[in-house]
Design an enzyme around this catalytic site. Structure first.
Site, PDB file in Angstrom:
ATOM      1  N   SER A   1      -9.683 -15.839 -12.678  1.00 47.22           N
ATOM      2  CA  SER A   1     -10.805 -14.932 -12.918  1.00 47.22           C
ATOM      3  C   SER A   1     -10.342 -13.478 -12.910  1.00 47.22           C
ATOM      4  O   SER A   1     -10.783 -12.663 -13.720  1.00 47.22           O
ATOM      5  CB  SER A   1     -11.895 -15.142 -11.863  1.00 47.22           C
ATOM      6  OG  SER A   1     -12.458 -16.429 -11.968  1.00 47.22           O
TER       7      SER A   1
ATOM      8  N   GLU B   1       5.427  17.873   5.421  1.00 47.99           N
ATOM      9  CA  GLU B   1       6.089  19.169   5.423  1.00 47.99           C
ATOM     10  C   GLU B   1       6.014  19.835   6.797  1.00 47.99           C
ATOM     11  O   GLU B   1       6.977  20.459   7.257  1.00 47.99           O
ATOM     12  CB  GLU B   1       5.443  20.096   4.376  1.00 47.99           C
ATOM     13  CG  GLU B   1       5.525  19.577   2.950  1.00 47.99           C
ATOM     14  CD  GLU B   1       4.300  18.791   2.531  1.00 47.99           C
ATOM     15  OE1 GLU B   1       3.886  18.923   1.375  1.00 47.99           O
ATOM     16  OE2 GLU B   1       3.767  18.023   3.376  1.00 47.99           O
TER      17      GLU B   1
ATOM     18  N   LEU C   1      -5.628 -14.793   7.461  1.00 51.26           N
ATOM     19  CA  LEU C   1      -5.451 -13.639   6.580  1.00 51.26           C
ATOM     20  C   LEU C   1      -5.168 -12.368   7.381  1.00 51.26           C
ATOM     21  O   LEU C   1      -5.704 -11.298   7.107  1.00 51.26           O
ATOM     22  CB  LEU C   1      -6.674 -13.445   5.673  1.00 51.26           C
ATOM     23  CG  LEU C   1      -7.006 -14.621   4.745  1.00 51.26           C
ATOM     24  CD1 LEU C   1      -8.243 -14.320   3.920  1.00 51.26           C
ATOM     25  CD2 LEU C   1      -5.827 -14.969   3.840  1.00 51.26           C
TER      26      LEU C   1
END
Length: 366
Positions: free
Chosen positions: A303, A52, A204
């Site tokens: 899992s 804003e 990764l």
């Protein structure tokens, strides 16, 4: 042009902050005067000015008597920045259109009600479903203090993430793999099992074409601390740390063999000899991790599904057939006994990436 049109602009502006605002929400704002956009802004990073403020500053004097469109209720409290409601009032805006109220029950409605009491016209609920999906991570963390978990895989049409020899490069094409980097850029952390590290030796990291990216935290599930100290994920230079989650019985001598720069070893609770992923989510939530992308392998995905921690799936399917039952399945371990016991998804969406198809859905909580 109506309220929905300008709210779409605010939602698009909010997207520009993806990957940089955690643990804060994605927020965009647009100031409109007589049907013309005179100011835009988005929340750029946690601790920085809110959307804003950016939009009102961009509008300048044109904000007086205008309408503000924002996808999340303006704050009415002082945190790292002053209340946005005060900025709205001082700018002389006459109308504020809000997509969704703040999900925090301690402050929900406070900004809207404060502005309404000061004579500002308030409209709520415009494009609310889109706004909630945009900030699904923030909403989940506010309500549960746990990370929002997305399970991702790349598989053949007959459900194999690798062949019988373990080969998985590559299941999907370049377009799908590029989108995975978008997913990585957006989350706080990636999680994989130590088996994936041993098989693929991945970095990764996040690599986006043509623009900056950020690496997420790398979380490796390694109950017995079997990871090689030379693994690339432990030795790659990155601002993001690598967290090794191990069982408490792992001796100090094994822990000391790990690299110390950018690597942290934490103890995880065990259940039946395996890491208890449900408790781990509580632990990671306390550490400030708001979102996790699980990238495998099959044991870790299985899992995760059985433990009930998965909130969303993004499964990529390539037009390939493994052709046997000896490849690596998407999920390993004991599955559902009956179809009634299967994990069910809703809000399904599909998307094409070249010849590959991504199926996205949300786990139905019972």
């Amino acid at each position: 042009m109506n309220d929905e049109h300008f709210m779409q602009m605010a939602l698009e502006a909010a997207e520009q902050g993806r990957g940089y605002t955690s643990p804060n929400p994605l927020v965009g704002a647009v100031v409109v005067q007589n049907g013309v956009v005179v100011g835009r802004g988005f929340h750029q990073f946690a601790g920085g000015a809110h959307a804003e403020v950016h939009a009102i500053d961009a509008a300048g004097d044109a904000a007086r008597g205008a309408t503000l469109y924002v996808n999340l209720e303006p704050c009415n409290h002082t945190g790292r920045t002053p209340p946005c409601t005060h900025k709205i009032l001082s700018a002389g805006l006459r109308r504020v259109v809000i997509a969704m109220r703040d999900p925090n029950p301690q402050v929900a409605g406070g900004g809207a009600e404060f502005l309404k009491a000061q004579g500002v016209e308030i409209i709520c609920g415009v494009c609310e479903d889109q706004a909630q999906r945009l900030n699904e991570v923030f909403i989940n963390y506010i309500r549960t203090d746990r990370p929002f978990v997305t399970a991702k895989c790349a598989a053949t049409l007959d459900g194999r993430i690798a062949t019988r020899t373990g080969d998985s490069k590559w299941v999907t094409g370049e377009e799908a793999r590029a989108f995975v980097h978008e997913l990585r850029h957006a989350v706080d952390a990636i999680m994989v099992g130590v088996g994936t590290v041993a098989a693929d030796d991945p970095l990764l990291t996040t690599r986006l074409k043509g623009r900056p990216s950020r690496d997420p935290i790398r979380i490796i599930l390694d109950t017995r601390l079997r990871i090689a100290p030379t693994a690339r994920v432990l030795n790659h230079c990155s601002e993001a740390e690598t967290i090794l989650v191990v069982g408490k019985e792992v001796p100090a001598s094994a822990r000391m063999r790990m690299p110390t720069k950018g690597v942290r070893v934490i103890d995880g609770e065990l259940r039946d000899g395996r890491l208890d992923l449900d408790r781990l989510m509580d632990q990671l939530g306390r550490m400030g991790v708001t979102s996790i992308l699980i990238e495998g392998g099959g044991r870790t995905l299985g899992s995760a599904c059985r433990s009930g921690i998965v909130d969303k799936v993004c499964f990529f399917y390539a037009p390939l057939l493994s052709g046997g039952d000896d490849g690596v399945p998407i999920c390993s371990g004991a599955g559902a006994e009956t179809m009634r016991d299967c994990i069910r998804l809703d809000r399904i969406r599909t998307r094409r990436f070249g010849d590959d198809v991504m199926i996205e859905g949300y786990v139905i909580r019972t």
